[in-house]
Motif scaffolding. Structure first.
Motif, PDB file in Angstrom:
ATOM      1  N   TYR A 180      50.729  35.368  47.845  1.00 18.96           N
ATOM      2  CA  TYR A 180      50.694  36.312  48.985  1.00 18.96           C
ATOM      3  C   TYR A 180      51.813  37.350  48.847  1.00 18.96           C
ATOM      4  O   TYR A 180      51.581  38.555  48.989  1.00 18.96           O
ATOM      5  N   THR A 197      46.103  36.236  54.462  1.00 22.02           N
ATOM      6  CA  THR A 197      45.015  35.978  53.516  1.00 22.02           C
ATOM      7  C   THR A 197      44.779  34.487  53.395  1.00 22.02           C
ATOM      8  O   THR A 197      45.622  33.676  53.786  1.00 22.02           O
ATOM      9  N   LEU A 216      41.895  37.919  48.028  1.00 23.59           N
ATOM     10  CA  LEU A 216      42.514  39.179  48.475  1.00 23.59           C
ATOM     11  C   LEU A 216      41.501  40.306  48.635  1.00 23.59           C
ATOM     12  O   LEU A 216      41.740  41.462  48.263  1.00 23.59           O
ATOM     13  N   SER A 221      40.916  38.342  53.908  1.00 27.69           N
ATOM     14  CA  SER A 221      42.260  38.801  54.305  1.00 27.69           C
ATOM     15  C   SER A 221      42.153  39.803  55.442  1.00 27.69           C
ATOM     16  O   SER A 221      41.088  40.405  55.641  1.00 27.69           O
TER      17      SER A 221
END
Ligand code: Q0Q
Length: 290
Positions: A180, A197, A216, A221
């Motif tokens: 992340y 996310t 992602l 997300s």
């Protein structure tokens, strides 16, 4: 319109809201992204052309960019012609039954929890934070997977330990926060706030933990336009704001609390939403979407 019938010779394993998972003859997996879009917990009847391709290509870009942080399950993009660009051959793993969520900003269930308890899914947070506020540090807020159509349930880190064991739990938390953090910095350099996310990890027979699923994308997300970020109210969704605004406007004739299915989307909302997905891909990758 994307087909939902299984490609020849493949065994259907799972259906998600917008994706399908098949097993190949060789024992690998074929993950297929559709052009379906969901909003307000409904899968809409109107597809967004190229959404499956755009999000698959974005996820592949992230897997490559983050390969130095964590290995992943991608084996090949050599898929049946009718699925070109929106399907991936991946390694079949022993998946952890945990949604590994990283939150860098307050939104969704994290915000609800903070407003009720002053903590974010049990993790202490300073007072005075607002909707959309950045957290002092990103936090790991795991959840158990809910059946399709239901919300995942946030669980404590202790539940993760009890479920997968102390060492794997520590590695899942560490990998989730590392991936992340790296992605958040890359996205912000390109004008997108990666608020939070959801990752999924699996284990190989020899015990290696790999990053799996899609990663992602705006489906996994919260992406916010950085130049519109302003704590204190719900942030505009990078990709779904046109859909949400129309569905909640008098023009749609729909009441989101009615339990009724949402109406089909008008062409201009479809076109604007497709354009946002293309824009997100091009803004993040720096490459034109072809
Ligand atoms: C696996 N899913 C997700 C899903 C419905 C995707 C199982 N490498 C793997 C993966 C992956 N990724 C999975 N299982 C074994 N090995 C992924 C949630 C569900 C459609 C698409 N479910």
């Amino acid at each position: 319109m994307t087909s939902t019938s299984p490609p020849a010779g493949l065994r259907h394993l799972h259906s998600g809201k917008v994706r399908e998972l098949y097993q190949t003859d060789g024992g690998d997996l074929l993950m297929v992204a559709s052009d379906r879009i969901s909003a307000f917990d409904h899968v809409l009847s109107t597809p967004i052309p190229d959404k499956g391709r755009i999000l698959t290509q974005l996820s592949l870009w992230w897997f490559e960019r983050l390969a130095g942080v964590v290995a992943n399950h991608v084996l090949s993009t050599d898929v049946p012609a009718e699925l070109a660009g929106r399907a991936v051959i991946c390694r079949k793993l022993d998946m952890f039954p945990i949604e590994c969520v990283a939150r860098g900003y307050l939104a969704g269930s994290g915000l609800t929890d903070y407003e009720a308890t002053g903590t974010v899914c049990g993790v202490p947070a300073p007072p005075g934070l607002l909707d959309g506020s950045q957290l002092p540090e990103p936090i790991f807020t795991p959840a158990t997977k809910a059946p399709m159509g239901e919300h995942d349930e946030n669980v404590s880190y202790d539940v993760v330990v009890a479920t997968v064991g102390a060492e794997p739990a520590a590695e899942l938390r560490s990998l989730t926060l590392a991936v992340y953090g790296a992605a958040r910095d890359i996205a912000l350099e390109r004008g997108i706030v990666l608020a939070d996310t959801k990752f999924e990890f699996g284990r190989t027979p020899d015990g290696q933990i790999l990053l799996a699923d899609e990663v992602l994308t705006p489906d996994s997300s919260r992406f916010w336009p950085a130049d519109q970020w302003q704590p204190g109210h719900p942030q505009a969704s990078y990709d779904k704001q046109y859909v949400r605004d129309w569905l909640t406007s008098p023009a749609s004739g729909w009441d989101r609390h009615s339990g009724e299915k949402p109406p089909p989307l008008p062409d201009d909302v479809v076109a604007a939403t497709r354009a946002r997905y293309v824009e997100a891909y091009e803004q993040l990758t720096g490459e034109p979407f072809a």
